[in-house]
Design a protein around this motif. Structure first.
Motif, PDB file in Angstrom:
ATOM      1  N   THR A 198      -1.877  -3.241   0.029  1.00  0.00           N
ATOM      2  CA  THR A 198      -1.413  -2.068   0.781  1.00  0.00           C
ATOM      3  C   THR A 198      -2.298  -1.058   0.889  1.00  0.00           C
ATOM      4  OG1 THR A 198       0.901  -2.761   0.171  1.00  0.00           O
ATOM      5  CG2 THR A 198       0.681  -0.711   1.415  1.00  0.00           C
ATOM      6  N   ALA A 199      -3.201  -0.668  -0.307  1.00  0.00           N
ATOM      7  CA  ALA A 199      -3.915   0.155  -0.221  1.00  0.00           C
ATOM      8  C   ALA A 199      -5.341  -0.025   0.712  1.00  0.00           C
ATOM      9  CB  ALA A 199      -4.779   0.409  -1.554  1.00  0.00           C
ATOM     10  N   ALA A 200      -5.633  -1.209   0.988  1.00  0.00           N
ATOM     11  CA  ALA A 200      -6.421  -1.517   2.189  1.00  0.00           C
ATOM     12  C   ALA A 200      -6.008  -1.199   3.496  1.00  0.00           C
ATOM     13  CB  ALA A 200      -6.795  -3.001   2.172  1.00  0.00           C
ATOM     14  N   ASP A 201      -4.584  -1.394   3.729  1.00  0.00           N
ATOM     15  CA  ASP A 201      -3.939  -1.012   5.082  1.00  0.00           C
ATOM     16  C   ASP A 201      -4.033   0.526   5.027  1.00  0.00           C
ATOM     17  OD1 ASP A 201      -1.855  -3.852   4.649  1.00  0.00           O
ATOM     18  OD2 ASP A 201      -3.641  -3.588   5.787  1.00  0.00           O
ATOM     19  N   VAL A 202      -3.609   1.063   3.866  1.00  0.00           N
ATOM     20  CA  VAL A 202      -3.436   2.583   4.056  1.00  0.00           C
ATOM     21  C   VAL A 202      -4.737   3.153   4.424  1.00  0.00           C
ATOM     22  CG1 VAL A 202      -3.107   4.766   2.778  1.00  0.00           C
ATOM     23  CG2 VAL A 202      -1.199   2.828   2.309  1.00  0.00           C
TER      24      VAL A 202
END
Ligand code: FBP
Length: 283
Positions: free
Chosen positions: A15-19
């Motif tokens: 999710t950090a990559a998407d954020v």
């Protein structure tokens, strides 16, 4: 550690990559405030929605709460763990393109939960590179996050004993006299001031170089600014697992039990010697 906790941090990492990928387009303020009365950025809302959806979908997760929403969201199916997040810590740094983070606490009691119920914690740092620190089973591991990839950078992270950096939030004229005299005292030790306006980025400096970070009690705001459940507890758990100490000015943050989900607390984390001196100075 159980697979369920590993899965939580795998989900946080992807999710950090998407954020991170969404930040450039979400620098504007949303027309809403969080439960602490702070203006929300579109990026705050986006990160919170992604984390809520993906974490609640995991078998082991029974509920989700965050700094950005009033109450606890229950999963459709019961789950052993309860996740508290600060989805985008230091989001006011987005407009100035400075460091920010995502903070995660995994509790085995329903929220709001005592610090003693933390079974794992961690934070993502959106810096020049994206890293994630995870504390579980008595050790802290640092990961490099590169898109969907996650690789170990450092095993058994340990905060250096000799302090080098310090940084405290709030306006100096608003500090209490006792706290200000403590800061004068440690400045005499020739520590270097490092304060960047995002707790995760400042705490990562403390873990890397040794020192102390804090957002203190203020004359007009004795509870300080940071939230116990979403910032104080998980960051204290990481620091204490890495061999450091935490305090609310009188005791470990992990011994503090929130009455309310968004309860604020003074926060101090760092090298044990500096935290001990702080508690002596404030006693
Ligand atoms: P949020 O951005 O998640 O509300 O976090 C609060 C925070 O930005 C911390 O990350 C940081 O340590 C502190 O507030 C900075 O406060 P100030 O802008 O008053 O220095």
């Amino acid at each position: 550690m159980t697979d369920a906790i590993e899965t939580v941090f795998e989900t946080v990492a992807t999710t950090a990559a998407d954020v991170r990928g969404a930040l450039a387009e979400r620098r504007a303020y949303a027309d809403a405030e969080n439960p602490s009365g702070e203006q929300q950025l579109a990026a705050d809302v986006y990160a919170d929605e992604l984390l809520e959806e993906r974490l609640l979908a995991l078998d082991g997760v029974g509920s989700y709460a965050s700094e950005e929403r009033d109450g606890v969201v229950e999963a459709d199916d019961a789950g052993q763990y309860h996740v508290a997040c600060d989805p985008l810590d230091g989001s006011s740094n987005l407009q100035s393109n400075n460091g920010m983070g995502t903070i995660v606490g995994v509790f085995d009691e329903s929220l709001p939960a005592p610090g003693s119920a933390l079974v794992a914690s961690g934070f993502v740092l959106y810096g020049p590179i994206t890293t994630m620190l995870v504390a579980r089973g008595g050790t802290v591991t640092e990961y490099l996050l590169d898109g969907e990839e996650r690789s170990v950078l450092t095993e058994d992270v340990a905060i250096p004993d000799d302090p080098v950096v310090y940084g405290f939030g709030g306006r100096i004229p608003d500090w209490t006299d006792q706290f200000r005299s403590y800061v004068d005292d440690i400045e005499a030790d020739r520590l270097k001031l490092r304060y960047g306006g995002a707790m995760v980025a400042d705490v990562n400096q403390v873990i890397t170089y040794g020192g102390i970070f804090g957002y203190p009690m203020l004359e007009e705001r004795p509870e300080g600014k940071l939230r116990l459940q979403f910032e104080g507890h998980p960051i204290a758990h990481v620091i204490e697992t890495a061999g450091g100490a935490s305090s609310n000015g009188t005791q470990s943050l992990l011994d503090c039990d929130p009455d309310g989900l968004h309860e604020r607390t003074p926060v101090f984390v760092g090298s044990e010697s500096l935290v001990d001196r702080l508690e002596s100075a404030l006693s």
